[in-house]
Write an enzyme that holds these catalytic residues in place. Structure first.
Site, mmCIF file in Angstrom:
data_model
loop_
_atom_site.group_PDB
_atom_site.id
_atom_site.type_symbol
_atom_site.label_atom_id
_atom_site.label_comp_id
_atom_site.label_asym_id
_atom_site.label_seq_id
_atom_site.Cartn_x
_atom_site.Cartn_y
_atom_site.Cartn_z
ATOM 1 N N ASP A 164 0.855 -1.189 0.000
ATOM 2 C CA ASP A 164 0.000 0.000 0.000
ATOM 3 C C ASP A 164 0.901 1.253 0.000
ATOM 4 O O ASP A 164 1.890 1.303 0.743
ATOM 5 C CB ASP A 164 -0.844 -0.062 1.293
ATOM 6 C CG ASP A 164 -2.032 0.873 1.285
ATOM 7 O OD1 ASP A 164 -2.435 1.324 0.201
ATOM 8 O OD2 ASP A 164 -2.567 1.138 2.385
ATOM 9 N N HIS A 165 0.593 2.237 -0.827
ATOM 10 C CA HIS A 165 1.303 3.521 -0.838
ATOM 11 C C HIS A 165 2.819 3.420 -1.026
ATOM 12 O O HIS A 165 3.585 4.051 -0.297
ATOM 13 C CB HIS A 165 1.022 4.315 0.450
ATOM 14 C CG HIS A 165 -0.392 4.790 0.536
ATOM 15 N ND1 HIS A 165 -0.883 5.818 -0.224
ATOM 16 C CD2 HIS A 165 -1.427 4.364 1.307
ATOM 17 C CE1 HIS A 165 -2.160 6.008 0.067
ATOM 18 N NE2 HIS A 165 -2.527 5.137 0.974
ATOM 19 N N GLU A 212 -2.704 6.330 -8.163
ATOM 20 C CA GLU A 212 -3.690 7.275 -7.606
ATOM 21 C C GLU A 212 -3.782 8.505 -8.506
ATOM 22 O O GLU A 212 -2.763 9.035 -8.961
ATOM 23 C CB GLU A 212 -3.285 7.677 -6.173
ATOM 24 C CG GLU A 212 -4.267 8.630 -5.501
ATOM 25 C CD GLU A 212 -4.118 8.677 -3.978
ATOM 26 O OE1 GLU A 212 -3.659 7.676 -3.376
ATOM 27 O OE2 GLU A 212 -4.457 9.713 -3.381
ATOM 28 N N HIS A 256 -9.726 4.688 -0.910
ATOM 29 C CA HIS A 256 -8.980 4.619 0.354
ATOM 30 C C HIS A 256 -9.821 5.280 1.446
ATOM 31 O O HIS A 256 -10.755 6.027 1.162
ATOM 32 C CB HIS A 256 -7.649 5.361 0.222
ATOM 33 C CG HIS A 256 -6.635 4.631 -0.616
ATOM 34 N ND1 HIS A 256 -5.353 4.394 -0.196
ATOM 35 C CD2 HIS A 256 -6.727 4.061 -1.839
ATOM 36 C CE1 HIS A 256 -4.688 3.725 -1.125
ATOM 37 N NE2 HIS A 256 -5.507 3.521 -2.141
HETATM 38 P P1 13P Z 1 -8.534 3.925 6.750
HETATM 39 O O1 13P Z 1 -7.445 3.617 7.734
HETATM 40 O O2 13P Z 1 -9.031 5.306 6.874
HETATM 41 O O3 13P Z 1 -9.616 2.898 6.791
HETATM 42 O O4 13P Z 1 -7.870 3.855 5.307
HETATM 43 C C1 13P Z 1 -7.045 2.792 4.947
HETATM 44 C C2 13P Z 1 -6.411 3.063 3.653
HETATM 45 O O5 13P Z 1 -6.925 3.777 2.823
HETATM 46 C C3 13P Z 1 -5.114 2.434 3.394
HETATM 47 O O6 13P Z 1 -4.580 2.777 2.162
#
Ligand code: 13P
Length: 277
Positions: free
Chosen positions: A81-82, A133, A204
């Site tokens: 993620d990210h 994104e 997200h």
């Molecule tokens: P939340 O922690 O707000 O549920 O978002 C998680 C997220 O978007 C991880 O990329």
């Protein structure tokens, strides 16, 4: 079985279902996500975020999740993620991740596309799926200084035309790390984006989105919704209550039982809202 998320997101979106991508931090939560997915006949998406990656090397998560995925009866994808750079993405792929996000949301769209292209070539060569994104989803954490930029249709079109990707994260009023379900989704913008996109959309910040809006979002070609804070809160708050009520318990395995039960409820609830029952 271990898979990437190429078909997973398309299949879900075409069925008006959405795959929840959970931020997991090790064995306890990864095990529950897979368990619930198996119970519901749904796919599982285990995501490593920046906090987790800063705590333990990706190669250890990768090795653990890979075996868990291979032994599962359902489809399990391991996703970074990210990811912020080519180096991070390559590291994740070497660690066995089958999917990555390249987050160029801080860059102007042309630069974001340029970088995404380079990463897309690497991913394609390794049979790894890619999420990018367009626009910028902000954080409920002012010190991070991430400014919201709602996704523009023209930018979506440029990204879709310029790069072959498997999911595109969009900013439509969703905000990361909200502790209450108070986000207001801009459904007009979401519809306009959906109309020009043949790529599954990604949302997200699901923790902050009210249940009725989550259910409605299933009609807009969304393939994945990321959930983090809701599960982390279930773990932390339950652990705190348990230790207050049971001050003499010190064994780690005993301490995590109740938090695991509560995390399981939240995980199942999000699956149900997203169309899996
Ligand atoms: P939340 O922690 O707000 O549920 O978002 C998680 C997220 O978007 C991880 O990329």
């Amino acid at each position: 079985m271990l898979v990437n998320m190429k078909n997973m997101l398309r299949d879900a979106a075409s069925n008006q279902q959405i795959v929840p991508g959970f931020n997991v931090f090790g064995y306890e939560d990864a095990k529950i996500v897979i368990e619930v997915a198996e119970e519901l006949g749904a796919p599982a998406l285990l995501m490593t975020n920046r906090d987790a990656a800063g705590f333990m090397d990706l190669k250890y998560y990768g090795a653990l999740y890979k075996i868990m995925a291979q032994e599962s009866t359902t489809q399990v994808c391991i996703h970074l993620d990210h990811g912020k750079s080519k180096e991070e993405v390559v590291k994740a792929i070497q660690a066995g991740y089958t999917s990555v996000m390249y987050d160029g949301s801080a860059l102007p769209i042309e630069e974001n596309i340029q970088h995404s292209k380079v990463i897309a070539d690497i991913c394609r060569a390794c049979d790894v799926s890619l999420e990018v994104e367009v626009g910028c989803v902000s954080y409920n954490e002012p010190h991070l200084k991430v400014e919201e930029r709602l996704t523009e249709v023209e930018d979506m079109e440029k990204m879709i035309e310029g790069v072959e990707v498997d999911g595109i994260a969009v900013a439509v009023g969703n905000v990361h790390k909200m502790q209450e379900q108070k986000a207001v989704i801009d459904f007009v913008r979401l519809k306009n984006i959906y109309d020009v996109s043949d790529v599954p959309l990604v949302i997200h910040g699901t923790t902050g989105i009210p249940d009725e809006q989550i259910i409605k979002m299933r009609q807009y070609g969304i393939g994945k919704m990321n959930v983090g804070t809701a599960v982390r809160m279930a773990f932390g708050h339950t652990l705190r209550e348990f230790t207050i009520q049971n001050p003499n318990v010190f064994d780690r395995i005993e301490l995590v039982q109740k938090p695991m039960e509560e995390m399981k409820k939240v995980i199942r609830d999000k699956y149900n809202l997203l169309g899996w029952s």
